[in-house]
Enzyme design. Structure first.
Site, mmCIF file in Angstrom:
data_model
loop_
_atom_site.group_PDB
_atom_site.id
_atom_site.type_symbol
_atom_site.label_atom_id
_atom_site.label_comp_id
_atom_site.label_asym_id
_atom_site.label_seq_id
_atom_site.Cartn_x
_atom_site.Cartn_y
_atom_site.Cartn_z
ATOM 1 N N GLY A 29 0.835 -1.193 0.000
ATOM 2 C CA GLY A 29 0.000 0.000 0.000
ATOM 3 C C GLY A 29 0.870 1.242 0.000
ATOM 4 O O GLY A 29 2.088 1.164 0.185
ATOM 5 N N HIS A 30 0.251 2.391 -0.207
ATOM 6 C CA HIS A 30 0.973 3.663 -0.197
ATOM 7 C C HIS A 30 1.612 3.913 1.162
ATOM 8 O O HIS A 30 1.188 3.352 2.182
ATOM 9 C CB HIS A 30 0.012 4.818 -0.501
ATOM 10 C CG HIS A 30 -0.205 5.051 -1.960
ATOM 11 N ND1 HIS A 30 0.792 5.475 -2.809
ATOM 12 C CD2 HIS A 30 -1.318 4.912 -2.726
ATOM 13 C CE1 HIS A 30 0.309 5.602 -4.026
ATOM 14 N NE2 HIS A 30 -0.966 5.254 -4.010
ATOM 15 N N GLY A 72 1.952 5.562 4.536
ATOM 16 C CA GLY A 72 0.895 6.107 5.371
ATOM 17 C C GLY A 72 -0.392 5.308 5.357
ATOM 18 O O GLY A 72 -1.374 5.704 5.993
ATOM 19 N N GLY A 126 -0.759 2.381 6.665
ATOM 20 C CA GLY A 126 -0.890 1.615 7.907
ATOM 21 C C GLY A 126 -0.130 0.307 7.927
ATOM 22 O O GLY A 126 -0.300 -0.499 8.848
ATOM 23 N N LYS A 127 0.744 0.091 6.950
ATOM 24 C CA LYS A 127 1.466 -1.189 6.842
ATOM 25 C C LYS A 127 2.381 -1.432 8.045
ATOM 26 O O LYS A 127 2.267 -2.461 8.725
ATOM 27 C CB LYS A 127 2.303 -1.221 5.553
ATOM 28 C CG LYS A 127 1.523 -0.979 4.277
ATOM 29 C CD LYS A 127 2.386 -1.149 3.044
ATOM 30 C CE LYS A 127 3.598 -0.247 3.019
ATOM 31 N NZ LYS A 127 3.263 1.200 3.004
ATOM 32 N N SER A 128 3.309 -0.508 8.276
ATOM 33 C CA SER A 128 4.260 -0.681 9.381
ATOM 34 C C SER A 128 3.559 -0.622 10.732
ATOM 35 O O SER A 128 3.961 -1.310 11.682
ATOM 36 C CB SER A 128 5.361 0.384 9.314
ATOM 37 O OG SER A 128 6.183 0.174 8.184
ATOM 38 N N GLU A 151 9.828 -3.644 5.579
ATOM 39 C CA GLU A 151 10.635 -3.002 4.533
ATOM 40 C C GLU A 151 12.095 -3.442 4.623
ATOM 41 O O GLU A 151 13.011 -2.653 4.387
ATOM 42 C CB GLU A 151 10.539 -1.467 4.646
ATOM 43 C CG GLU A 151 9.130 -0.908 4.523
ATOM 44 C CD GLU A 151 8.632 -0.826 3.088
ATOM 45 O OE1 GLU A 151 9.331 -1.334 2.192
ATOM 46 O OE2 GLU A 151 7.548 -0.273 2.877
#
EC number: 7.-.-.-
Length: 276
Positions: free
Chosen positions: A37-38, A40, A42-44, A163
């Site tokens: 996803g972009h 911001g 909410g991935k991390s 990441e």
């Protein structure tokens, strides 16, 4: 193995919207799930919530049948190994060998078992010849391999990559992705990766797309890559093989539906050439 139910989170109460808003998904034992996803989206944040580094405003996080609470957080952390974008922040030992052994020393493992685990882990990621080196003197790819060796030695059931390949060159990135897949196969680890890298996504069993703090979709990599130009709106590049496949289809050189991997595309081209 991991079950997320109606998760909500914001970093401070002044935020007008939630960083994660009613997020639900599950990860099966031994599965590799990529979250994309972009920036911001909410991935991390999701990774840190599962690892017990942040506390959700509401919802449930269940790991291996155990709900994450103040009372269970340390038990759950024992089941999870995390590798971040910058491994320098995780190193504590003066040498590679010391660093891999650090977690085992804290657990009070017998010396012989500790030595055996450290040697096995370093050998697995091809870093045994560097065991006496200072971690700071290693390349980016070597540092990530040492960070992963430290996790292998601890034998968690879940590996979370936040990441972890983003700072590596293409060759180092591909090597690390293959090491992760080998670890998953050999040790039966469940892998959760936060990534923008298409090669990393392609290795996973399923892909979860987050958009503005909500689950946009959950699918196989093939299904995701078949979405073509929509991928750009989701914070991903369009795979080279998908671009080339579309151009070849437009020229009538191949006849297929959906996304083709590079291997499948080569097979289609050989089939076309054999008919000429």
């Amino acid at each position: 193995m991991i079950e997320i139910k109606n998760l909500k989170f914001k970093y401070n109460q002044d935020q007008t919207s939630y960083t994660l808003n009613d997020v639900s998904f599950h990860v099966k034992h031994g599965e590799w799930l990529s979250i994309v996803g972009h920036n911001g989206s909410g991935k991390s944040t999701t990774a840190r919530l599962i690892g017990g580094l942040l506390v959700a405003d509401s919802g449930q996080i269940i790991v291996d049948g155990q709900e994450l609470t103040e009372e269970t957080v340390w038990d759950i952390r024992d089941k999870i190994g995390m590798v971040f974008q910058n491994p320098d922040n995780q190193f504590v030992g003066a040498t590679v060998e010391d660093d891999v052994a650090f977690g085992l020393e804290n657990k009070g493992l017998p010396y012989k078992e500790m030595v055996s685990r450290v040697q096995e882990a370093l050998s697995f990621v091809g870093m045994m010849d560097f065991k006496d080196r200072e971690p700071a003197r290693l390349s980016g790819g070597q540092k990530q391999r040492v960070a992963i060796a430290g996790i292998i030695a601890m034998r968690p059931s879940i590996l979370i990559l936040d990441e972890a390949t983003s700072m590596l060159d293409p060759e180092g990135r591909q090597e690390l992705i293959q090491y992760i897949e080998d670890i998953r196969q050999q040790y039966g680890m469940t892998v959760l990766s936060i990534t923008h890298d298409l090669d990393e996504v392609a290795m996973s069993n399923r892909v979860l797309v987050l958009k503005q703090g909500k689950v946009e979709s959950i699918s196989s990599p093939r299904e995701l890559f078949s979405r073509g130009s929509e991928l750009v709106d989701l914070g991903l590049d369009i795979p080279f093989s998908a671009l080339l496949t579309q151009k070849l289809k437009n020229q009538g050189l191949i006849d297929c539906e959906g996304y083709l991997t590079e291997k499948e595309l080569v097979e289609q081209l050989w089939e076309y050439l054999s008919k000429m």
